[in-house]
Design an enzyme around this catalytic site. Structure first.
Site, PDB file in Angstrom:
ATOM      1  N   HIS A  53      49.377  85.688 -25.046  1.00 18.84           N
ATOM      2  CA  HIS A  53      48.665  86.555 -25.981  1.00 18.84           C
ATOM      3  C   HIS A  53      47.926  87.677 -25.257  1.00 18.84           C
ATOM      4  O   HIS A  53      47.156  88.417 -25.875  1.00 18.84           O
ATOM      5  CB  HIS A  53      47.680  85.721 -26.803  1.00 18.84           C
ATOM      6  CG  HIS A  53      47.335  86.305 -28.128  1.00 18.84           C
ATOM      7  ND1 HIS A  53      46.098  86.877 -28.394  1.00 18.84           N
ATOM      8  CD2 HIS A  53      48.067  86.442 -29.264  1.00 18.84           C
ATOM      9  CE1 HIS A  53      46.085  87.314 -29.626  1.00 18.84           C
ATOM     10  NE2 HIS A  53      47.262  87.065 -30.193  1.00 18.84           N
ATOM     11  N   LYS A  63      47.158  91.275 -23.571  1.00 26.31           N
ATOM     12  CA  LYS A  63      47.545  92.676 -23.758  1.00 26.31           C
ATOM     13  C   LYS A  63      46.966  93.456 -22.577  1.00 26.31           C
ATOM     14  O   LYS A  63      45.789  93.796 -22.561  1.00 26.31           O
ATOM     15  CB  LYS A  63      47.007  93.239 -25.070  1.00 26.31           C
ATOM     16  CG  LYS A  63      47.435  92.435 -26.319  1.00 26.31           C
ATOM     17  CD  LYS A  63      46.349  91.495 -26.748  1.00 26.31           C
ATOM     18  CE  LYS A  63      46.600  90.891 -28.126  1.00 26.31           C
ATOM     19  NZ  LYS A  63      47.853  90.196 -28.315  1.00 26.31           N
ATOM     20  N   ASP A  90      50.101 102.233 -11.580  1.00 26.44           N
ATOM     21  CA  ASP A  90      49.925 102.687 -10.190  1.00 26.44           C
ATOM     22  C   ASP A  90      48.890 101.865  -9.438  1.00 26.44           C
ATOM     23  O   ASP A  90      48.264 102.342  -8.477  1.00 26.44           O
ATOM     24  CB  ASP A  90      49.540 104.171 -10.140  1.00 26.44           C
ATOM     25  CG  ASP A  90      50.656 105.066 -10.623  1.00 26.44           C
ATOM     26  OD1 ASP A  90      51.809 104.612 -10.647  1.00 26.44           O
ATOM     27  OD2 ASP A  90      50.365 106.217 -11.004  1.00 26.44           O
ATOM     28  N   HIS A 131      41.700  94.009 -35.983  1.00 19.49           N
ATOM     29  CA  HIS A 131      42.240  93.150 -34.932  1.00 19.49           C
ATOM     30  C   HIS A 131      41.338  93.118 -33.697  1.00 19.49           C
ATOM     31  O   HIS A 131      41.749  92.661 -32.629  1.00 19.49           O
ATOM     32  CB  HIS A 131      43.651  93.650 -34.549  1.00 19.49           C
ATOM     33  CG  HIS A 131      44.504  92.637 -33.895  1.00 19.49           C
ATOM     34  ND1 HIS A 131      45.121  92.866 -32.688  1.00 19.49           N
ATOM     35  CD2 HIS A 131      44.856  91.387 -34.269  1.00 19.49           C
ATOM     36  CE1 HIS A 131      45.833  91.806 -32.334  1.00 19.49           C
ATOM     37  NE2 HIS A 131      45.689  90.883 -33.298  1.00 19.49           N
ATOM     38  N   LYS A 157      38.545  92.253 -30.771  1.00 20.46           N
ATOM     39  CA  LYS A 157      38.166  91.012 -30.090  1.00 20.46           C
ATOM     40  C   LYS A 157      37.145  91.356 -29.002  1.00 20.46           C
ATOM     41  O   LYS A 157      37.466  91.370 -27.820  1.00 20.46           O
ATOM     42  CB  LYS A 157      39.398  90.331 -29.478  1.00 20.46           C
ATOM     43  CG  LYS A 157      40.459  89.922 -30.498  1.00 20.46           C
ATOM     44  CD  LYS A 157      41.762  89.595 -29.831  1.00 20.46           C
ATOM     45  CE  LYS A 157      42.804  89.119 -30.806  1.00 20.46           C
ATOM     46  NZ  LYS A 157      43.062  90.038 -31.926  1.00 20.46           N
ATOM     47  N   ASP A 161      22.487  92.501 -25.588  1.00 15.21           N
ATOM     48  CA  ASP A 161      21.547  93.460 -25.017  1.00 15.21           C
ATOM     49  C   ASP A 161      21.700  93.579 -23.503  1.00 15.21           C
ATOM     50  O   ASP A 161      21.049  94.428 -22.879  1.00 15.21           O
ATOM     51  CB  ASP A 161      20.111  93.033 -25.355  1.00 15.21           C
ATOM     52  CG  ASP A 161      19.822  91.612 -24.909  1.00 15.21           C
ATOM     53  OD1 ASP A 161      18.966  91.414 -24.023  1.00 15.21           O
ATOM     54  OD2 ASP A 161      20.470  90.676 -25.444  1.00 15.21           O
TER      55      ASP A 161
END
Length: 657
Positions: A367, A369, A374, A582, A584, A589
């Site tokens: 899952h 992403k 480079d 979507h 996440k 603080d």
């Protein structure tokens, strides 16, 4: 004869030989009487050669003896014929020094007669000189005539002759040395043939046991060796780096805002995910590494062309062009995809695609992403490689430019995915040291983000994919909640305090308990923004309602829960798995967290995901460019927007415009 012998004057040569006895002198006299005068003269000269040399000046300490001086002999009165006749008849033989017809007295000069050891030293000097000449003579190929032509100076030719004359002495020492050299040669041959391979095998076995432990079966050894080779290649690439990593980074928040979702004019806006991806691909020079859940950048999965899919198609075209530009494209993707047309086309163009069967490895999915461009530019966020993530879903991520220190650490996570994409491999325990983390909760990287100091590290899940030093993603989230002092703002698609894929389904209060403790024990303000869409599990809102009830009196815990609904028209409702918030991320603080996992037990214990943790407490100068400040602003924009609803008991996720 004896009277003559007594009266005969002592020869100068005899005086200088003190060791000659009287008996020897008598023997010499007898020889003189018997021999011919010519032979007597030669014998005298030969005897004088064997005596030590006499200098013209004798020291005063020597005994004084009469010294014969060279005087001219009187001129004989006889004729030449008579003298010669008498000489041949033997009548002219007389003792030197007597009579007018005696032979002239001669003072013989000293002859240099080498002593016993000097002759051997001279021979040694000659041999050494010949050796020096032989060593200094250049070696020429060809026959001797060619050598004569090549050696123009006469000295070189003489040196070459000396070298040809010299031959190795066939002595016992040389033969012993030759035998010793032969024995050494045989010894080294044996060592190279037998001992070195045995040492290499022993060293390899020791390394294997130290790195992986005792193998459970022989079938596991090849996979472990392949893993070790991958780790060695990773270490080699690390040692080959000539330039140090860069810690002066520039970060940029990026968002995807769905079509028909509009904020107020004064609301904050960020660069789109689509624009950020296109810039990264256009500026790629050497490599692009992507870890993704799936690839659906074209609307082929719908079998109907959709105008909103053009951004995804543009991204795919840029990816297809990378191999032809000399840019290496490496992809790690989950193996269970509904459509593999995108990855197959990328493979045909030269991309290196690895499919990970996480269902077999962990029971979950890949899952993550993640982009690494480079080895210095990074993207982490909620957007999948899906055209819907660019136009039909609300996404949030971060791009870090020129941040090679962090990119190198992330690349280790990517290499772990690539290794698990090999056929027949299993998750190693422990992971080789080559995959050890460069950053963690206890040892974060100290970098500059937009000229502000920051402590950054990478977390990972599940725990089986955490190499040495890597912080577990769930542990990072819990530590951030415990570290908060004033507020905790969370925006996630799913917040499920249970294990939904478990059989039977069980309660999972890990994060839920920490939020309750932060609000009720420490008075930290907790705000939770979850998504409500067509695929939401309505039972989840019961857990959320129980959490929000803590804000009632007499408890008064500062906990609030809202849902975010993305509007959709009739055409947009037909698009599957779209129109949802979507995001996440979490911001407090003190710390900002941007992840890739939904908040339920399955994603932390079975599925692969990562998190980026940024702590800029030391740089809390009120500057709006702080990541924490920007995330806080985004959360307030969404929390106060018209697309949020208060949580209630009869919740229904209406996605109408």
């Amino acid at each position: 004869m004896r009277k003559k012998e007594a009266e005969m004057p002592v020869r100068r040569s005899s005086r200088l030989q003190p060791e000659v006895t009287s008996e020897e002198m008598r023997n010499n006299a007898e020889v003189e009487e018997q021999d011919d005068p010519i032979i007597l003269l030669r014998s005298s000269i030969k005897a004088h050669r064997l005596l030590p040399a006499v200098t013209e000046f004798q020291p005063e300490t020597e005994p004084t003896q009469p010294v014969l001086k060279e005087e001219p002999a009187p001129t004989p009165t006889r004729t030449k014929k008579n003298s010669l006749q008498e000489f041949l008849e033997g009548k002219d033989r007389a003792v030197p020094g007597e009579g007018p017809e005696s032979f002239p007295r001669v003072v013989l000069k000293r002859l240099e007669v080498p002593e016993k050891g000097e002759e051997e030293e001279k021979k040694k000097d000659v041999v050494e000189e010949r050796k020096v000449i032989a060593q200094s003579t250049p070696v020429y190929s060809g026959n001797l005539r060619m050598k004569e032509k090549l050696l123009t100076p006469g000295t070189d030719w003489r040196m070459l002759r000396e070298r040809r004359i010299l031959k190795p002495l066939d002595t016992a020492a040389s033969r012993k040395r030759m035998l010793g050299d032969g024995q050494k040669r045989v010894l080294w041959t044996s060592v190279c043939t037998y001992l070195l391979p045995c040492l290499l095998i022993l060293g390899g076995a020791s390394w294997y046991l130290w790195e992986f432990g005792t193998p459970r079966s022989l079938l596991a050894v090849p996979a472990k060796m392949h893993q070790g080779w991958s780790a060695f290649a990773l270490l080699w690439r690390k040692w080959q780096r000539k330039e140090g990593c860069s810690s002066h980074c520039r970060f940029l928040l990026v968002e995807s805002i769905p079509e028909n979702l509009q904020y107020e004019q004064e609301a904050v806006h960020h660069l789109s995910v689509y624009r950020a991806w296109m810039e990264l691909l256009e500026g790629a020079n050497s490599s692009v590494d992507i870890a993704a859940f799936y690839f659906t950048l074209r609307d082929t999965d719908l079998k109907v062309e959709t105008p909103s899919s053009h951004q995804g198609k543009n991204v795919l075209e840029k990816l297809l062009e990378l191999p032809s530009r000399g840019v290496k494209l490496s992809i790690a993707v989950n193996s269970s995809q509904k459509s593999q047309s995108d990855t197959e086309d990328l493979t045909k163009k030269g991309a290196d695609v690895k499919y990970l069967d996480f269902q077999r490895l962990t029971g979950g999915v890949l899952h993550t992403k993640l982009w690494i461009v480079d080895k210095k530019h990074i993207y982490i966020g909620s957007a999948n490689m899906d055209w819907r993530s660019l136009t039909q879903m609300k996404e949030l991520g971060v791009v870090l430019y020129n941040c090679s220190c962090l990119a190198q650490d992330l690349h280790k996570v990517f290499q772990m995915y690539r290794y698990l994409g090999e056929e027949g491999v299993s998750i190693p325990h422990p992971w080789p040291r080559a995959f050890s983390a460069d950053s963690s909760h206890t040892h974060p990287l100290h970098v500059m983000l937009n000229n502000n100091t920051a402590e950054v590290y990478i977390s990972s899940s599940p725990f089986a994919l955490c190499s040495e030093g890597r912080t577990y993603d769930l542990a990072a989230i819990l530590s951030i909640i415990d570290d908060a002092e004033q507020f905790i703002y969370i925006s996630v698609m799913d917040y499920v305090p249970r294990c939904q894929s478990c059989n039977p389904v069980r309660f999972w209060p890990a994060i839920d308990d920490r939020l309750r403790a932060a609000a009720c024990d420490r008075g930290v303000v907790v705000r939770l923004l979850v998504s409500c869409w067509s695929h939401s599990d309505m039972s989840v809102f019961v857990f959320l309602e129980s959490l929000s009830l803590l804000s009632r009196e007499p408890l008064g815990c500062p906990i609030q829960v809202k849902v975010f609904v993305v509007p959709a028209d009739e055409e947009q409702k037909k698009i599957p798995f779209a129109r949802v918030n979507h995001n996440k991320y979490m911001v407090t603080d003190r710390i900002a967290y941007i992840g890739t996992s939904n908040w339920s037990e399955d994603y932390f214990t079975k599925s692969a995901g990562i998190g980026l943790i940024i702590n800029q407490t030391a740089a809390n100068t009120g500057d709006s460019t702080l990541v924490r400040k920007e995330l806080e602003t985004v959360f307030h924009r969404d929390w106060d927007s018209s697309y949020t609803q208060n949580l209630h008991s009869k919740m229904s996720c209406n996605t109408e415009s």
